[in-house]
Design a protein around this motif. Sequence first.
Motif, PDB file in Angstrom:
ATOM      1  N   SER A  79     -54.553  24.257 -38.114  1.00 51.67           N
ATOM      2  CA  SER A  79     -53.417  23.730 -38.876  1.00 51.67           C
ATOM      3  C   SER A  79     -52.770  24.772 -39.767  1.00 51.67           C
ATOM      4  CB  SER A  79     -53.875  22.548 -39.723  1.00 51.67           C
ATOM      5  OG  SER A  79     -54.899  22.969 -40.611  1.00 51.67           O
ATOM      6  N   LYS A  80     -53.454  25.865 -40.036  1.00 52.35           N
ATOM      7  CA  LYS A  80     -52.937  26.801 -41.030  1.00 52.35           C
ATOM      8  C   LYS A  80     -52.788  28.237 -40.544  1.00 52.35           C
ATOM      9  CE  LYS A  80     -54.894  24.131 -44.830  1.00 52.35           C
ATOM     10  NZ  LYS A  80     -56.001  24.028 -45.798  1.00 52.35           N
ATOM     11  N   ALA A  81     -53.402  28.577 -39.441  1.00 48.30           N
ATOM     12  CA  ALA A  81     -53.410  29.988 -39.028  1.00 48.30           C
ATOM     13  C   ALA A  81     -52.003  30.454 -38.665  1.00 48.30           C
ATOM     14  CB  ALA A  81     -54.343  30.170 -37.836  1.00 48.30           C
ATOM     15  N   THR A  82     -51.636  31.605 -39.162  1.00 50.97           N
ATOM     16  CA  THR A  82     -50.337  32.193 -38.840  1.00 50.97           C
ATOM     17  C   THR A  82     -50.515  33.668 -38.516  1.00 50.97           C
ATOM     18  OG1 THR A  82     -49.875  32.773 -41.135  1.00 50.97           O
ATOM     19  CG2 THR A  82     -49.084  30.622 -40.367  1.00 50.97           C
ATOM     20  N   GLN A  83     -49.536  34.213 -37.848  1.00 50.81           N
ATOM     21  CA  GLN A  83     -49.576  35.633 -37.512  1.00 50.81           C
ATOM     22  C   GLN A  83     -48.185  36.221 -37.677  1.00 50.81           C
ATOM     23  OE1 GLN A  83     -51.972  36.831 -34.132  1.00 50.81           O
ATOM     24  NE2 GLN A  83     -50.350  38.160 -33.427  1.00 50.81           N
ATOM     25  N   THR A  84     -48.126  37.392 -38.266  1.00 47.16           N
ATOM     26  CA  THR A  84     -46.862  38.107 -38.379  1.00 47.16           C
ATOM     27  C   THR A  84     -47.011  39.445 -37.670  1.00 47.16           C
ATOM     28  OG1 THR A  84     -46.420  37.067 -40.514  1.00 47.16           O
ATOM     29  CG2 THR A  84     -45.153  39.037 -39.975  1.00 47.16           C
ATOM     30  N   ASP A  85     -46.081  39.708 -36.782  1.00 48.31           N
ATOM     31  CA  ASP A  85     -46.071  40.970 -36.038  1.00 48.31           C
ATOM     32  C   ASP A  85     -44.833  41.761 -36.427  1.00 48.31           C
ATOM     33  OD1 ASP A  85     -47.351  38.811 -34.061  1.00 48.31           O
ATOM     34  OD2 ASP A  85     -48.172  40.782 -33.548  1.00 48.31           O
ATOM     35  N   ARG A  86     -45.023  43.033 -36.651  1.00 43.29           N
ATOM     36  CA  ARG A  86     -43.889  43.926 -36.899  1.00 43.29           C
ATOM     37  C   ARG A  86     -44.063  45.170 -36.034  1.00 43.29           C
ATOM     38  NH1 ARG A  86     -45.042  41.766 -41.883  1.00 43.29           N
ATOM     39  NH2 ARG A  86     -46.723  43.261 -42.151  1.00 43.29           N
ATOM     40  N   ILE A  87     -43.034  45.475 -35.269  1.00 45.73           N
ATOM     41  CA  ILE A  87     -43.124  46.621 -34.357  1.00 45.73           C
ATOM     42  C   ILE A  87     -41.890  47.499 -34.514  1.00 45.73           C
ATOM     43  CG2 ILE A  87     -43.182  47.329 -31.930  1.00 45.73           C
ATOM     44  CD1 ILE A  87     -44.493  44.696 -31.258  1.00 45.73           C
ATOM     45  N   LEU A  88     -42.120  48.758 -34.597  1.00 46.44           N
ATOM     46  CA  LEU A  88     -41.023  49.734 -34.532  1.00 46.44           C
ATOM     47  C   LEU A  88     -41.439  50.814 -33.539  1.00 46.44           C
ATOM     48  CD1 LEU A  88     -38.337  50.951 -35.535  1.00 46.44           C
ATOM     49  CD2 LEU A  88     -39.660  52.155 -37.287  1.00 46.44           C
ATOM     50  N   ARG A  89     -40.610  51.017 -32.542  1.00 46.17           N
ATOM     51  CA  ARG A  89     -40.906  52.047 -31.544  1.00 46.17           C
ATOM     52  C   ARG A  89     -39.684  52.935 -31.371  1.00 46.17           C
ATOM     53  NH1 ARG A  89     -45.555  51.170 -28.744  1.00 46.17           N
ATOM     54  NH2 ARG A  89     -46.451  49.094 -28.932  1.00 46.17           N
ATOM     55  N   VAL A  90     -39.925  54.196 -31.300  1.00 42.71           N
ATOM     56  CA  VAL A  90     -38.835  55.136 -31.018  1.00 42.71           C
ATOM     57  C   VAL A  90     -39.301  56.069 -29.902  1.00 42.71           C
ATOM     58  CG1 VAL A  90     -37.792  55.097 -33.307  1.00 42.71           C
ATOM     59  CG2 VAL A  90     -39.645  56.695 -32.830  1.00 42.71           C
ATOM     60  N   HIS A  91     -38.333  56.506 -29.155  1.00 43.73           N
ATOM     61  CA  HIS A  91     -38.667  57.353 -28.018  1.00 43.73           C
ATOM     62  C   HIS A  91     -37.457  58.231 -27.729  1.00 43.73           C
ATOM     63  CE1 HIS A  91     -39.341  58.743 -24.053  1.00 43.73           C
ATOM     64  NE2 HIS A  91     -38.650  57.816 -23.437  1.00 43.73           N
ATOM     65  N   SER A  92     -37.654  59.522 -27.797  1.00 47.93           N
ATOM     66  CA  SER A  92     -36.553  60.461 -27.531  1.00 47.93           C
ATOM     67  C   SER A  92     -36.972  61.412 -26.425  1.00 47.93           C
ATOM     68  CB  SER A  92     -36.226  61.277 -28.789  1.00 47.93           C
ATOM     69  OG  SER A  92     -35.640  60.452 -29.760  1.00 47.93           O
ATOM     70  N   ARG A  93     -36.017  61.702 -25.564  1.00 49.99           N
ATOM     71  CA  ARG A  93     -36.343  62.596 -24.458  1.00 49.99           C
ATOM     72  C   ARG A  93     -35.148  63.519 -24.199  1.00 49.99           C
ATOM     73  NH1 ARG A  93     -38.789  59.675 -19.624  1.00 49.99           N
ATOM     74  NH2 ARG A  93     -36.907  58.459 -19.883  1.00 49.99           N
ATOM     75  N   ALA A  94     -35.443  64.762 -24.014  1.00 50.05           N
ATOM     76  CA  ALA A  94     -34.399  65.727 -23.672  1.00 50.05           C
ATOM     77  C   ALA A  94     -34.787  66.395 -22.361  1.00 50.05           C
ATOM     78  CB  ALA A  94     -34.265  66.779 -24.769  1.00 50.05           C
ATOM     79  N   ALA A  95     -33.835  66.492 -21.468  1.00 50.58           N
ATOM     80  CA  ALA A  95     -34.068  67.174 -20.186  1.00 50.58           C
ATOM     81  C   ALA A  95     -33.055  68.298 -20.066  1.00 50.58           C
ATOM     82  CB  ALA A  95     -33.908  66.192 -19.033  1.00 50.58           C
ATOM     83  N   PHE A  96     -33.537  69.478 -19.706  1.00 57.89           N
ATOM     84  CA  PHE A  96     -32.634  70.632 -19.652  1.00 57.89           C
ATOM     85  C   PHE A  96     -32.892  71.426 -18.380  1.00 57.89           C
ATOM     86  CE2 PHE A  96     -36.243  71.094 -22.432  1.00 57.89           C
ATOM     87  CZ  PHE A  96     -36.921  72.187 -21.926  1.00 57.89           C
TER      88      PHE A  96
END
Lengths: 590, 304
Positions: free
Chosen positions: A250-267
């Motif tokens: 009756s009381k359980a809760t969950q909070t999720d926070r996600i931050l993802r970054v992804h950088s790619r350079a091709a030369f």
Amino acid sequence: MNHRTLIFWLFGCAAALSASAQASDTLRLPEIRVTDATLATRHMQSLSAKPADADASIAAVLARSGGALRRYAPGILETAAFRGFTASQTQVLWNGFPLNHAMVGLTDLSLYPVFLFDRMMVDQAGGSSDHALSAIGGTVDLRSDADARLATTASLGAFGQQGLGMKAGLDHGANRIRIGIHHQQSDNDYRYRDVFTVPVAMRRRTNASREQLSAMAHIRRVGDHLRQDHHLYATQRRSGIPGPISAPSSKATQTDRILRVHSRAAFRIGPAWGTLAVNGTSQDLDYLDTGVNSLSTVRALGVRGGFGTRDLRLFIERSQTWVDFSEYTAPDRVMWTAQGDIRRGRVSASARTDHDSAYGWFWSASTGVRLGDWKAHVSRTVGIPTFNDLYWPVLGNPDLQPESALKAELTWESDIAGWRLILPSHASQVDDGIQWIPGIDGRFRPRNIRQTRTIGMEPQLRRGETRLYAVFTDARHTAARFPGDQSRGRQVAYIPKWTGGAEHTVRWKDLYLNPEVRYTGRRATTDDGLFPIDPQWEVDMTLGTTIQHNPLRMDASATVRNLTDADLSTIRWYPMPGRHLIVTLQIRIP
Amino acid sequence: MLVLNQGGFNKGEATVSEIRPESGTVIADVFETKNGRPLGDIAQSLMPYGDRYYIVVNNSQKIEVVAKSDYRSVATIAIPDNAGPRYMAQIAGGSAYVTALFSDRLYKVNLRSNTVTGAVTIGSGTEGIAVSNDTAFVAKNLNADFSAGNQIALVRTSTDQVITTWTTGTGPVQVEVVGPYVIVSCSGTWGRNDGEIVVHNRTTGAIVRRIALHTYASTFALGAGTTLYALGNGIIRADAATGATTTLSTKTAYAIGFDGDRIWIADPLNYAQAGLVYRLSVVGAVQDSFRVGIIPGGFHFDGE
């Protein structure tokens, strides 16, 4: 609909209308198809969402893959696994980078709304050297690289389901910016049969509400010798944890926070190219219940440098993961990886070695061949224990070894009388599989004792917007894990021997009708075959209309899910909703 | 005889198995078979009363009342406050106390109307209970901060009031009154393997002796006189009067019972599949075994 979501929706509609004046006249057909990529030497499914799925999680789309889906409630802790493997052995990727949670080892699919991802590739035969470490049971690769200039979605449905989203893209020369934002919420207070009461009563699910806000961005710059891609994904969700109906929470809760970054350079370097990629993750999980306040934070940073030609690819990567959990403190995990892939003619091969700060070196490899209508692929793949496996106080097992699997797949594809027939068959064996199993004190601890062997076939027939598929999976425990183990020789728990489905779309002028049927066979909920869940038929019916007014395309649909009002569940005592309606409106400018 | 199978936590796998040792047969899940619905989550304990059994279903926060004759459901008693009911003991006046691990209260149930009629504030989560005359001896197992308790509360059943507390070992689990003694099994502290049986003077509460079990968590069954059969580092026969112990077997088990003639132990295997119960002679020799439900955790013998 609250003020925030209303403003958000109005903004999206206004943007759509203003952009329509300058959009091109190229229109895309509705994305209502499940196709199979003919790439490489493996059978890969490319799953695209239907408009009615836009405000659901990607689990709704994966349900059509024939895999073993587990859902605790709509949009709350949803996982997928394939071919007898477990969810923690299945690596979920985002544009090629792993998403699985470092602590628990799996990805909660409900954190990723369909609307923000344009397609997903399911590669069940691939392994560590094809994708990423711990991809023992294959991968689900989420892609967000489609070219729509503007798209909005809104949905309303039973038990308080609401979804709103907007994506916008701007191209300027060789540069592109795409942003997207999506909000979804649901009370999830659907009715279910409470078989624990006398007489059996219809009750409403409680403490299963959820609210989630997600955003993504993609910036691409393409020059003559340099191409850059920068991706960002962020989400925050708060949800109740309803518990099983045998013991509701009756009381359980969950909070999720996600931050993802992804950088790619091709030369370019002459006839070859080089790449440099950086991947960062921040993920918090806060679980609250009476007497429990469990907070975990995961931070990860990876840097990858590569070099390649048309036939050869080499890369080296260093990644570091930090976990801080209220229950334990773990040392950082540092991983070095080197991989080489080669493709000559019809043959491809990959080899990979990883060095983990806790385990030292281990290796994986794969090779495949393609001859006419035939594809064959074999691989040795490995997975490492999670932080929880190793460091959970008292129960963690620092002596765990990486688990490994040998996998083989043979696929035949051909066109027969206008139908596309795809016939993958597979076999695999897992050794030193990690399983949490109790000791004499009744406390679960992880050990390398799970040995399983799987064979299966997954025939498919496709023609236009019609698709039929069946999945046969014979996944058995091959070794006793402890004295008296009754599971040896039995089907792995929660893996049905048979699943299957069919869908078809009938069109008349601007209207379409899309019936869809999915079957999940009987499966036990314990490894010794007890407490089976009965076979289930799930029927969805969508009636929609697609109106094109160049360059605008509007899709309005009404979907009745679980049309036959069947008792559905993927986990025992976690019922899913009965028959319910969801109405979706999408406006899109390609 | 009956075996209570707890089932996995939050999995709704609780069952009751009936064993007929004379024919070697096991009737699985007699509750669902008779009533067409599952028993619930974690079958913790069973108390016979008249022609009924009271089955405490811990994680379903309820007590199922069934007929002894055919296991037909008679009533369901909901325990409030998500209290986590554990054990029952009958008191005078057709009532019973129900201990609760996640509440600071001891609940009072009317066994005629099958309703909760009151509660006694104990101040911590409670486990085992034994009643003698007008006194209930209640194990205070879990403190409010979730640390292990180390007290026994004495409750006057006629007034529903705590009259005193005794200090006992760490983590008291089971309480029995035997002659001049109140015998308490204590789990000890996790990782120290210091579980023990603490024997109190029934009148003064003074600790008469401690019997080390060299393990964490423990339970015992009463034999003849002051003889106990306990689960320690193996199966141990102990005498509460003298403290003498004999290791009968090195076999480990999750629960133990004594039918007046033989020892019964429960082996839950991996706690996720059907477990086994073994029948042993009083010297610890295995005589036969029966496959029951998931996590067999309690026995009830006819005549108890």
